[in-house]
Write a protein that holds these residues in place. Structure first.
Motif, PDB file in Angstrom:
ATOM      1  N   PRO A  97       6.496  62.828  45.854  1.00  0.00           N
ATOM      2  CA  PRO A  97       6.266  63.643  44.658  1.00  0.00           C
ATOM      3  C   PRO A  97       6.252  62.839  43.349  1.00  0.00           C
ATOM      4  CG  PRO A  97       8.559  63.757  45.284  1.00  0.00           C
ATOM      5  CD  PRO A  97       7.915  62.732  46.171  1.00  0.00           C
ATOM      6  N   PHE A  98       5.839  61.585  43.408  1.00  0.00           N
ATOM      7  CA  PHE A  98       5.805  60.783  42.168  1.00  0.00           C
ATOM      8  C   PHE A  98       4.358  60.471  41.785  1.00  0.00           C
ATOM      9  CE2 PHE A  98       9.552  59.716  44.696  1.00  0.00           C
ATOM     10  CZ  PHE A  98      10.526  60.241  43.879  1.00  0.00           C
ATOM     11  N   GLU A 116      17.536  52.678  57.964  1.00  0.00           N
ATOM     12  CA  GLU A 116      18.125  53.668  57.065  1.00  0.00           C
ATOM     13  C   GLU A 116      17.047  54.371  56.226  1.00  0.00           C
ATOM     14  OE1 GLU A 116      21.729  53.736  55.775  1.00  0.00           O
ATOM     15  OE2 GLU A 116      22.139  53.029  57.811  1.00  0.00           O
ATOM     16  N   THR A 126      13.335  58.756  54.875  1.00  0.00           N
ATOM     17  CA  THR A 126      12.850  59.032  53.529  1.00  0.00           C
ATOM     18  C   THR A 126      11.371  58.661  53.399  1.00  0.00           C
ATOM     19  OG1 THR A 126      15.037  58.388  52.804  1.00  0.00           O
ATOM     20  CG2 THR A 126      13.370  58.667  51.100  1.00  0.00           C
ATOM     21  N   ILE A 150      11.903  54.200  44.876  1.00  0.00           N
ATOM     22  CA  ILE A 150      11.339  55.312  44.101  1.00  0.00           C
ATOM     23  C   ILE A 150      10.355  54.773  43.061  1.00  0.00           C
ATOM     24  CG2 ILE A 150      11.944  57.007  42.331  1.00  0.00           C
ATOM     25  CD1 ILE A 150      14.519  57.507  44.105  1.00  0.00           C
ATOM     26  N   MET A 154       9.912  64.832  39.024  1.00  0.00           N
ATOM     27  CA  MET A 154      10.332  63.517  39.493  1.00  0.00           C
ATOM     28  C   MET A 154      11.847  63.416  39.556  1.00  0.00           C
ATOM     29  SD  MET A 154       7.526  61.099  37.625  1.00  0.00           S
ATOM     30  CE  MET A 154       8.442  59.591  37.768  1.00  0.00           C
ATOM     31  N   PHE A 211       9.294  55.723  32.433  1.00  0.00           N
ATOM     32  CA  PHE A 211      10.354  56.491  33.064  1.00  0.00           C
ATOM     33  C   PHE A 211      10.656  55.927  34.458  1.00  0.00           C
ATOM     34  CE2 PHE A 211      11.853  60.363  35.266  1.00  0.00           C
ATOM     35  CZ  PHE A 211      12.849  60.747  34.389  1.00  0.00           C
ATOM     36  N   ALA A 212       9.573  55.719  35.246  1.00  0.00           N
ATOM     37  CA  ALA A 212       9.763  55.187  36.593  1.00  0.00           C
ATOM     38  C   ALA A 212      10.290  53.764  36.540  1.00  0.00           C
ATOM     39  CB  ALA A 212       8.446  55.231  37.363  1.00  0.00           C
ATOM     40  N   ASN A 265      20.358  60.878  50.970  1.00  0.00           N
ATOM     41  CA  ASN A 265      20.573  59.606  51.637  1.00  0.00           C
ATOM     42  C   ASN A 265      22.015  59.115  51.527  1.00  0.00           C
ATOM     43  OD1 ASN A 265      18.202  58.210  52.917  1.00  0.00           O
ATOM     44  ND2 ASN A 265      17.287  58.983  51.037  1.00  0.00           N
ATOM     45  N   LEU A 266      22.631  59.408  50.395  1.00  0.00           N
ATOM     46  CA  LEU A 266      23.957  58.807  50.165  1.00  0.00           C
ATOM     47  C   LEU A 266      25.083  59.656  50.714  1.00  0.00           C
ATOM     48  CD1 LEU A 266      23.392  57.397  46.585  1.00  0.00           C
ATOM     49  CD2 LEU A 266      23.253  56.230  48.776  1.00  0.00           C
ATOM     50  N   PHE A 316       6.331  55.515  42.863  1.00  0.00           N
ATOM     51  CA  PHE A 316       5.598  55.922  41.668  1.00  0.00           C
ATOM     52  C   PHE A 316       4.351  55.073  41.490  1.00  0.00           C
ATOM     53  CE2 PHE A 316       4.533  55.346  37.257  1.00  0.00           C
ATOM     54  CZ  PHE A 316       4.477  56.636  36.784  1.00  0.00           C
ATOM     55  N   ILE A 326       8.116  61.075  52.647  1.00  0.00           N
ATOM     56  CA  ILE A 326       7.202  60.799  51.530  1.00  0.00           C
ATOM     57  C   ILE A 326       5.770  60.609  52.030  1.00  0.00           C
ATOM     58  CG2 ILE A 326       6.634  59.102  49.744  1.00  0.00           C
ATOM     59  CD1 ILE A 326       9.552  58.729  49.245  1.00  0.00           C
ATOM     60  N   LEU A 356       7.960  64.932  34.700  1.00  0.00           N
ATOM     61  CA  LEU A 356       9.233  64.211  34.715  1.00  0.00           C
ATOM     62  C   LEU A 356      10.305  65.061  35.374  1.00  0.00           C
ATOM     63  CD1 LEU A 356       9.203  62.501  31.213  1.00  0.00           C
ATOM     64  CD2 LEU A 356       8.482  61.610  33.420  1.00  0.00           C
ATOM     65  N   LEU A 381      17.302  52.447  46.930  1.00  0.00           N
ATOM     66  CA  LEU A 381      16.494  53.666  46.885  1.00  0.00           C
ATOM     67  C   LEU A 381      15.777  53.791  45.553  1.00  0.00           C
ATOM     68  CD1 LEU A 381      18.898  56.179  48.628  1.00  0.00           C
ATOM     69  CD2 LEU A 381      16.664  55.451  49.454  1.00  0.00           C
ATOM     70  N   LEU A 382      16.473  53.424  44.457  1.00  0.00           N
ATOM     71  CA  LEU A 382      15.835  53.528  43.148  1.00  0.00           C
ATOM     72  C   LEU A 382      14.642  52.581  43.047  1.00  0.00           C
ATOM     73  CD1 LEU A 382      18.946  53.969  40.858  1.00  0.00           C
ATOM     74  CD2 LEU A 382      17.173  55.643  41.361  1.00  0.00           C
ATOM     75  N   LEU A 425      18.421  60.711  46.506  1.00  0.00           N
ATOM     76  CA  LEU A 425      19.709  60.024  46.429  1.00  0.00           C
ATOM     77  C   LEU A 425      20.784  60.819  47.159  1.00  0.00           C
ATOM     78  CD1 LEU A 425      19.701  58.611  42.789  1.00  0.00           C
ATOM     79  CD2 LEU A 425      19.454  57.378  44.938  1.00  0.00           C
ATOM     80  N   MET A 458      27.723  51.964  49.111  1.00  0.00           N
ATOM     81  CA  MET A 458      26.807  53.048  48.761  1.00  0.00           C
ATOM     82  C   MET A 458      26.006  52.710  47.508  1.00  0.00           C
ATOM     83  SD  MET A 458      27.725  56.834  47.627  1.00  0.00           S
ATOM     84  CE  MET A 458      28.568  57.501  49.018  1.00  0.00           C
ATOM     85  N   SER A 487      13.210  65.258  42.448  1.00  0.00           N
ATOM     86  CA  SER A 487      12.963  64.530  43.693  1.00  0.00           C
ATOM     87  C   SER A 487      13.912  63.354  43.830  1.00  0.00           C
ATOM     88  CB  SER A 487      11.532  64.017  43.732  1.00  0.00           C
ATOM     89  OG  SER A 487      10.646  65.053  43.423  1.00  0.00           O
ATOM     90  N   PHE A 511      14.002  53.606  36.216  1.00  0.00           N
ATOM     91  CA  PHE A 511      14.739  53.766  37.477  1.00  0.00           C
ATOM     92  C   PHE A 511      14.677  52.503  38.305  1.00  0.00           C
ATOM     93  CE2 PHE A 511      14.272  58.282  36.487  1.00  0.00           C
ATOM     94  CZ  PHE A 511      15.556  58.722  36.791  1.00  0.00           C
ATOM     95  N   LYS A 522      25.231  61.752  53.520  1.00  0.00           N
ATOM     96  CA  LYS A 522      24.852  62.440  54.760  1.00  0.00           C
ATOM     97  C   LYS A 522      26.014  62.455  55.736  1.00  0.00           C
ATOM     98  CE  LYS A 522      22.282  58.280  55.957  1.00  0.00           C
ATOM     99  NZ  LYS A 522      20.973  57.736  56.225  1.00  0.00           N
ATOM    100  N   ILE A 550      22.940  50.807  48.325  1.00  0.00           N
ATOM    101  CA  ILE A 550      21.880  51.656  48.886  1.00  0.00           C
ATOM    102  C   ILE A 550      21.212  52.456  47.778  1.00  0.00           C
ATOM    103  CG2 ILE A 550      21.414  53.534  50.481  1.00  0.00           C
ATOM    104  CD1 ILE A 550      23.077  52.246  52.410  1.00  0.00           C
ATOM    105  N   ALA A 551      22.021  52.964  46.845  1.00  0.00           N
ATOM    106  CA  ALA A 551      21.456  53.716  45.725  1.00  0.00           C
ATOM    107  C   ALA A 551      20.480  52.836  44.954  1.00  0.00           C
ATOM    108  CB  ALA A 551      22.571  54.209  44.810  1.00  0.00           C
TER     109      ALA A 551
END
Lengths: 633, 459
Positions: free
Chosen positions: B212-213, B258, B262, B202, A619, B154-155, A630-631, B206, B266, A616, B198-199, A627, B191, A622, B158, A633, B194-195
């Motif tokens: 790295p997941f 965009e 990333t 992510i 993770m 957990f994943a 990317n956010l 996973f 990955i 965890l 991205l989540l 975030l 923003m 990472s 997110f 930059k 976008i966040a």
């Protein structure tokens, strides 16, 4: 009619497969009979085709399927049946069939009987591919295939290491030539964008004479022919190839495969006429080979080796013809040579058979009355090859000599010299083997015997062909109509006309050109007679030889020369490459790369701790990284 | 939609017969049910039906990937009796969970709305959590389930947070509406949106076990019952990559540029770490977990490039991956059953005593390694060509290096079964049925290698 051309190579292929996969099951002579039938059927078909062609049937390309096709290059799997391939078909299947029948008797006692016939059928299959291919690639497949079969059959008695070495030698020397052939294929693709004969030859007419690329292509193609047809400098494999069974020598190393080079050059005549340098090279190499091999044959004592050098020498003469633009002459001599050289080899086989494996002519003698059939057949063969009228060799050799004369007096004189050598070594052989007294007392347990019918009948057919085979090319001077010239005219006339230098030879000088060599040959035969019959001058022990005699007896030390200038340096170089470059540099590099990968793999797994908290944590780090990067930059 | 209904009925029927202890009925029933489901699923081909207010969209893409999922079900149940040999219980609970997971997978391949996406994902994931621990008295199985559940939730957290953010900004769960919103922003996407996006990605990374997941996957796949591992690694990957593709191509296509950096990072990490980690594994099950990670890296390449044939190549890639993996696992299960170990020496001399099994294993491993002319090679080849044409030549270089490394570990069982020196292991008895099954799968792998365009051109 020609649509069924694919049947011709199909039968020997089936024969090969059936025998090869049943070679433990087939009993007695079944395999031999089957193999012979599988060559006889294509022969009958070929006869039909041939008469069709004689009656004016058009040449035809039969496409079986589209084989390689990418970008703009397209190579179909297709066969070409025209007058040249029709003639070759007849030789390959006809002579091939006779030799198959002969082999049934010859190989009867051999444990590898079935294996032998499967290889023979495979050989015929590849030879037919070679002859029938409508593009250089199919020709090349056949070319390589016959090389393979030659290798397999030279090393047929593979328990003898020397025979294996001979097989390897043949294969490797052929590979050297094949490299040239292969490069020529690439250059052809580059130059013409195709490998199909029809397209290449039609495009070549627009190319001026003597351009660099055409010269290179033809030289490289000729390099392939040099390997396959045993010319200088790649000729030493052919005498060694006599390690194979005698029918193999007759079929592969006299009548068909070794003439593939001649066929290929003749087939490509429209390319070769564009390269005078290449034609010159071919003439020079051809005549040099003819003289060198002919002179070596004068002093050999192994009956098959003499015939082998004779083959090399005759092939040299064919190349002389090709180099002087007498393409018809080359094909004509190829045809008659197939008859009488196959006959001579088979007759030699019959002699060897009668003497239970003896090949040294010094230990023979007086066989005239003991194996009369073989004797008469051998005489016919010798007369034919020496060029005595009306036997086949006379007409074809005459055509070559006239062709050589067109290229210059020197070439003519040298060619006549080669022809004289032929007559001498052939009659030396004949006189030593069949006249005089038996050199070695006959073993009562194994009496000398005449060969069975299955061997003598095929030989007789070849003998008849050796007598009458020349009549297809009787020149106008002798009241003939020179039918082979007419028959092959669609293929060669434009090239031959293209190369004609100066005026035609007048009738009177043509008579001279014909009679002078003939008289000389008769003189040489008389000389041989006085040496070996009248005085019976045969050295049983190794004689004291003059320098020149020794040079010839030792075959010009060519093998030793190659051993010193090629084999040893190459072996040294490859030892260096292996011990130093390969082991110390490449292997080390490769192994270290592998070790590095394994080392990383070993260490990277420690990331996998098994602890969920750690996972965890990774993770979350990472996620934050992703975030943030990317956010912001 | 019909497929989901059919599968749900099938799962309930299966439970019913299970409770009545009619063990013999279960597997035949499931096979018939799955085949009917497959037919119902394909019957919608080319119609592109939209259900429930754009919640569920049965277009060709979703039908194709659903078919692969149903095929996975058929193959898994085909080998279920090998794995559960000697178990008295009817096992209806496990079968039902597998069927429900497939339903979740189909939803993930067909959603038109983020809510339904989440529902499908959770249906799949929760079935997986339970299945991972279905060997109740095995401590490794329990550990696998626990680890999977912890890291998974957990994943999911997110992911759900990402969905909430996207919804909060754009005001819609509908994929098309989200895309319209992005287009309406004229390049000034907030923003926070976008966040959120991205989540979501992510969370998806996973699910497909991208570095790295990926940490959960080796532990979970090693600990879970082998049949379940085979199911999770195939079904989970197919469903997740389909969902990932739908998200990117429908909702976030306008922001694709965009994301490429990333995703590329990955993908590269996934290919390298996955393959390198597999190198040192002598435990085949664990090796498969890592190789599965690496395969996810290749799949991501298709999402980065998004060429005209991306979807078709993705489909072909997962299909060849599924067939090869399940074949390999089938042989692995048989060997583990007999020899009690997943380690390479168990394969020693397999070719001599069990030629069919050795052959199938070799074909499967070579297909996974990408040896021509097998399906796996054509899949990689087409994918790499697509990537190179998209201008990512260096990514192809990395992928090829990864493939080269992978040959090392994929060939270990082949070498052991065909070329090992030591005393060969004794013969393993297997039913003719089993032999035919794996042979058919092997032939399929060879056949697909010759006809890749048939599948690729579907989409």
């Amino acid at each position: 009619m020609f649509e069924y051309i694919w049947l011709v190579p199909l039968f020997p292929l089936i024969g090969f497969l059936v025998i090869f996969f049943n070679f433990r099951r087939l009993k007695g002579v079944t395999a031999g009979v089957l193999a012979s039938i599988m060559v006889f059927i294509p022969f009958v078909i070929s006869l039909f085709f041939f008469f069709g062609l004689m009656n004016g049937a058009e040449a035809k390309t039969v496409e079986l399927f589209s084989w390689i096709s990418f970008n703009k290059l397209s190579i179909p799997f297709s066969f070409l049946i025209d007058r040249l391939s029709g003639l070759m078909l007849l030789i390959v299947t006809g002579v091939g069939f006779l030799i198959h029948v002969y082999s049934i008797g010859y190989m009867k006692e051999d444990a590898g009987f079935n294996r032998f016939f499967s290889y023979m059928n495979l050989f015929v299959f590849f030879m037919l591919l070679l002859v029938l291919g409508s593009n250089y690639l199919i020709l090349f497949i056949g070319w390589e295939g016959v090389g393979l079969c030659s290798y397999l059959l030279i090393g047929f008695w593979f328990k003898n290491q020397e025979f294996n070495n001979a097989a390897k030698k043949a294969f490797i020397m052929n590979r050297i030539g094949d490299l040239g052939f292969l490069l020529a294929l690439f250059m052809l693709i580059h130059q013409f964008g195709t490998l199909n004969f029809a397209e290449i030859f039609s495009k070549s007419s627009a190319i001026p004479v003597g351009t660099f690329s055409i010269t290179m292509i033809t030289l490289l193609l000729f390099a392939g022919a040099v390997g396959k047809s045993a010319q200088i400098p790649l000729f030493t494999w052919l005498p060694d190839a006599m390690a194979g069974p005698t029918p193999v020598s007759a079929l592969i190393h006299a009548a068909t495969m070794v003439t593939a080079g001649v066929y290929m050059v003749a087939r490509s005549n429209l390319l070769f006429v564009l390269a005078p340098v290449t034609l010159m090279t071919i003439s020079v190499i051809g005549i040099a080979t003819a003289l060198m091999a002919g002179s070596i044959a004068l002093f050999q004592n192994d009956i098959k080796k003499i015939l082998a050098y004779s083959t090399v020498s005759q092939l040299g003469l064919m190349f002389v013809a090709l180099g002087s633009g007498a393409f018809t002459g080359a094909m004509f001599h190829l045809t008659t040579h197939a008859f009488f050289k196959a006959l001579l080899f088979l007759a030699a086989g019959s002699v060897i058979h009668a003497l239970h494996g003896e090949q040294d002519i010094r230990k023979m003698g007086g066989l005239k009355d003991r194996i009369p059939v073989t004797f008469w057949l051998f005489i016919i063969g010798s007369l034919a090859i020496s060029g005595i009228p009306p036997f086949a060799g006379f007409f074809s050799k005459d055509m070559i000599l006239i062709g050589a004369f067109h290229s210059g007096y020197v070439l003519w004189v040298l060619s006549v010299a080669a022809a004289l050598m032929t007559a001498f070594y052939m009659f030396r052989l004949l006189f030593i083997v069949f006249w005089g007294k038996a050199a070695v007392a006959a073993d009562p347990k194994h009496p000398v015997h005449e060969s069975p019918k299955s061997m003598t009948i095929p030989m007789s057919v070849l003998a008849v062909l050796s007598i009458i085979g020349g009549f297809i090319g009787v020149p106008a001077l002798l009241g003939g109509s020179d039918r082979i010239q007419v028959f092959l005219a669609p293929l060669f006339s434009s090239s031959e006309a293209f190369l004609k230098h100066g005026a035609e030879v007048s009738e009177s000088s043509e008579i001279l050109l014909m009679t002078i060599p003939l008289l000389l040959i008769l003189g040489v035969i008389f000389l041989a007679w006085s040496f070996y019959v009248k005085n019976r001058n045969i050295e049983q022990e190794e004689p004291e030889r003059s320098f020149l005699g020794n040079l010839l007896y030792r075959k010009f030390y060519v093998d030793e020369l190659y051993d010193t200038i090629v084999q040893k340096p190459v072996a040294g170089l490859s030892t260096f490459f292996h011990d130093t470059i390969e082991v110390k540099v490449i292997d080390r590099f490769v192994n270290q790369t592998g070790n590095l990968v394994v080392w990383i793999g070993k260490n990277i797994r420690y990331m996998q701790t098994g602890n969920v908290g750690a996972y965890l944590f990774f993770m979350v780090i990472s996620i934050i990284l992703i975030l943030v990067l990317n956010l912001f930059k | 939609m019909k497929a989901i209904i059919a599968l749900s009925i099938l799962a309930v029927l299966n439970m019913f017969f299970g409770v009545r202890k009619m063990k013999k009925v279960l597997l035949p029933l499931i096979f018939i049910g799955l085949i009917i489901t497959m037919i119902l699923n394909i019957s919608d081909w080319g119609k592109s039906v939209h259900y429930f207010n754009e919640m569920f969209i049965a277009d060709n893409f979703s039908i194709a990937f659903s078919s692969v999922l149903i095929l996975i079900g058929i193959l898994i149940f085909m080998f279920a009796n090998i794995y559960y040999k000697g178990v008295e219980r009817p096992l209806e609970d496990i079968y039902a969970l597998i069927l429900f997971a497939i339903i979740g997978g189909i939803v993930m391949a067909s959603f038109g709305n983020l809510i339904l996406f989440f529902v499908g994902l959770e249906t799949l994931s929760i079935s997986f959590y339970v299945l991972a621990g279905s060997k109740k008295f095995d401590i490794a199985s329990n550990e696998a389930a626990m680890k999977y559940f912890l890291t998974g939730s957990f994943a999911t957290g997110f992911l759900l947070f990402g969905i909430a953010l996207v919804y909060g900004v754009s005001g819609s769960f509908n994929l098309e509406a989200i895309n319209t919103y992005i287009l309406g922003c004229n390049g000034n996407v907030p923003m926070i949106f976008i966040a959120g996006m991205l989540l979501i990605f992510i969370g998806m990374s996973f699910k497909i076990a991208a570095v790295p997941f990926h940490f959960w996957s080796p532990d979970v796949y090693t600990g879970s019952p082998t049949l379940i591992t085979a199911f999770m690694t195939t079904a989970g990957k197919v469903a997740s990559i389909a969902a990932f593709y739908r998200l990117i191509t429908i909702a976030f296509i306008s922001l694709h540029s965009e994301l490429t950096t990333t995703l590329t990072v990955i993908a590269v990490l996934t290919i390298i770490v996955g393959n390198l980690s597999a190198v040192y594994q002598d435990n085949l099950k664990r090796m498969f977990a890592y190789s599965g990670v690496a395969q996810s890296g290749y799949l991501l390449m298709a999402l980065i490039v998004l060429g005209p044939k991306s979807a078709g190549i993705l489909l072909f890639f997962v299909l060849s991956y599924v067939i090869a993996t399940i074949t390999a696992f089938a042989v692995l299960m048989l060997i583990r059953e007999e020899r009690g170990t997943f380690f390479i020496p168990a394969f020693r001399g397999l070719a001599k005593n069990n030629p069919v099994e050795a052959f199938a294993m070799a074909i499967a491993m070579m297909s996974l390694a990408g040896i021509p002319p097998l399906a796996g090679f054509m899949a990689k080849y087409n994918l790499f060509v697509l990537t190179a044409e998209g201008g990512y030549t260096w990514l192809v270089v990395v992928a090829v290096i990864g493939s080269m490394i992978s040959i090392y570990f994929y060939f270990k069982p082949i070498l052991a079964s065909y070329f090992s020196e030591g005393e060969p292991q004794h013969k393993i008895e297997s039913s003719v049925n089993f032999k035919i099954n794996i042979l058919v799968l092997s032939i399929l792998m060879i056949l697909l290698g010759f006809l890749p365009q048939v599948i690729i051109n579907l989409l």
